[in-house]
Design a protein around this motif. Structure first.
Motif, PDB file in Angstrom:
ATOM      1  N   GLU A 136      65.872 -30.478  71.650  1.00 39.25           N
ATOM      2  CA  GLU A 136      66.846 -31.279  70.894  1.00 39.25           C
ATOM      3  C   GLU A 136      67.699 -30.444  69.951  1.00 39.25           C
ATOM      4  O   GLU A 136      68.904 -30.676  69.832  1.00 39.25           O
ATOM      5  N   TYR A 193      63.425 -37.222  76.670  1.00 42.52           N
ATOM      6  CA  TYR A 193      63.013 -36.271  77.700  1.00 42.52           C
ATOM      7  C   TYR A 193      62.814 -36.970  79.035  1.00 42.52           C
ATOM      8  O   TYR A 193      62.253 -38.069  79.098  1.00 42.52           O
ATOM      9  N   ARG A 249      60.777 -30.419  82.538  1.00 44.53           N
ATOM     10  CA  ARG A 249      61.131 -31.551  81.687  1.00 44.53           C
ATOM     11  C   ARG A 249      62.180 -31.111  80.679  1.00 44.53           C
ATOM     12  O   ARG A 249      61.993 -30.143  79.926  1.00 44.53           O
ATOM     13  N   ARG A 250      63.326 -31.827  80.629  1.00 45.42           N
ATOM     14  CA  ARG A 250      64.429 -31.466  79.746  1.00 45.42           C
ATOM     15  C   ARG A 250      64.871 -32.694  78.963  1.00 45.42           C
ATOM     16  O   ARG A 250      64.525 -33.837  79.300  1.00 45.42           O
ATOM     17  N   VAL A 251      65.631 -32.450  77.911  1.00 47.98           N
ATOM     18  CA  VAL A 251      66.038 -33.527  77.020  1.00 47.98           C
ATOM     19  C   VAL A 251      67.508 -33.867  77.242  1.00 47.98           C
ATOM     20  O   VAL A 251      68.351 -32.986  77.382  1.00 47.98           O
TER      21      VAL A 251
END
Length: 297
Positions: free
Chosen positions: A174, A128, A153-155
């Protein structure tokens, strides 16, 4: 480098198949007229006028050609990336110009592998990035910021082929990456992954070897060290260079770091030629052309 030398360098790199002879970007005709007063060409077949950057990612440029060559050289020389603010100072141009120029280079260098697939031994992992939660002043009001959602916030999920290329995609979680992994990893490949439950369903399609990072980071049977190396490069770029990576642009920055990681063993000169050729052969960017002239979220 003079303007004439920079123009000749661009011409030789873009039309390397014809030893620098101009080719019409509209109809691929090699029979062209050359203007003597301006650095323009005119196709004999379709009468289309074009320059050395027409139809490429630097089309409709405003800066001198040599500034673009210098920008590419400075950009590829950074091990952890190069910020737009620093690039604007190096080129003595506006921040907006440097910002768009850097993103155009990122788009061009990452394009060749976007449609590719991976095979053989493939490491799968996610990490992340982006987003920031300001810590509270008083101790009793503080929270674990790693577990505090903020919508930004991204993965980044990577599929890294051992001794091969790195594919990366950005998701909100995910488990959303599973269909993409199934499409991008060729059948018969061996997947190495950690203990995350998101990867359990991959056992139905691939031979899967897992490692529990709560017990060990690497074992003779399995590890995801190459994927972690890629994430380390993004993390260093986020902390040391850019300081903040917004969610909508995380894909662009991860694309750049995948290119840097895959080409880390070759010389700066080769990286410069690769990046310049990619920029001159990449079509006009639909995302970054006219970026500051329209509403930007």
């Amino acid at each position: 480098m003079s303007d004439e030398e920079a123009h000749d360098a661009f011409r030789l790199i873009r039309w390397s198949e014809t030893q620098g002879a101009p080719v019409c970007p509209k109809c691929d005709c090699s029979a062209v007229y050359t203007y003597q007063t301006r650095k323009l060409y005119k196709c004999k077949a379709c009468a289309h006028q074009f320059s050395v950057t027409s139809g490429a990612i630097f089309a409709s440029r405003k800066l001198p050609i040599r500034d673009y060559l210098l920008a590419i050289a400075i950009f590829v020389n950074g091990a952890k990336g190069h910020s737009a603010l620093q690039l604007s100072r190096d080129l003595d141009c506006q921040y907006k110009s440097a910002y768009v120029m850097a993103h155009k280079i990122r788009e061009a260098i990452g394009a060749p592998v976007e449609s590719g697939t991976v095979a053989g031994e493939v490491e799968i992992d996610g990490a992340y990035f982006g987003g920031y939660v300001k810590p509270a002043n008083e101790k009793e009001n503080r929270r674990d910021r790693r577990k505090t959602p903020n919508g930004k916030r991204r993965v980044v999920v990577t599929m890294r082929e051992r001794d091969g290329i790195t594919l990366r995609y950005v998701f909100d979680a995910e488990h959303q990456a599973v269909p993409t992994i199934a499409a991008k990893v060729q059948p018969g490949s061996t997947i190495y992954a950690d203990e995350a439950s998101s990867w359990d369903v991959l056992r139905a399609r691939f031979l899967t070897k897992r490692i529990n990072h709560q017990e060990a980071y690497s074992t003779p049977e399995a590890c995801t060290n190459m994927a972690e190396s890629f994430f380390s490069r993004i993390r260093r770029a986020e902390i040391g260079i850019h300081h903040h990576i917004a969610g909508p642009y995380l894909s662009a920055y991860s694309r750049e770091m995948a290119w840097r990681e895959d080409n880390r063993r070759i010389s700066n000169g080769e990286q410069y030629l690769m990046a310049t050729e990619a920029a001159l052969k990449h079509p006009v960017s639909r995302q970054w052309k006219g970026y500051w002239q329209r509403s930007v979220a």
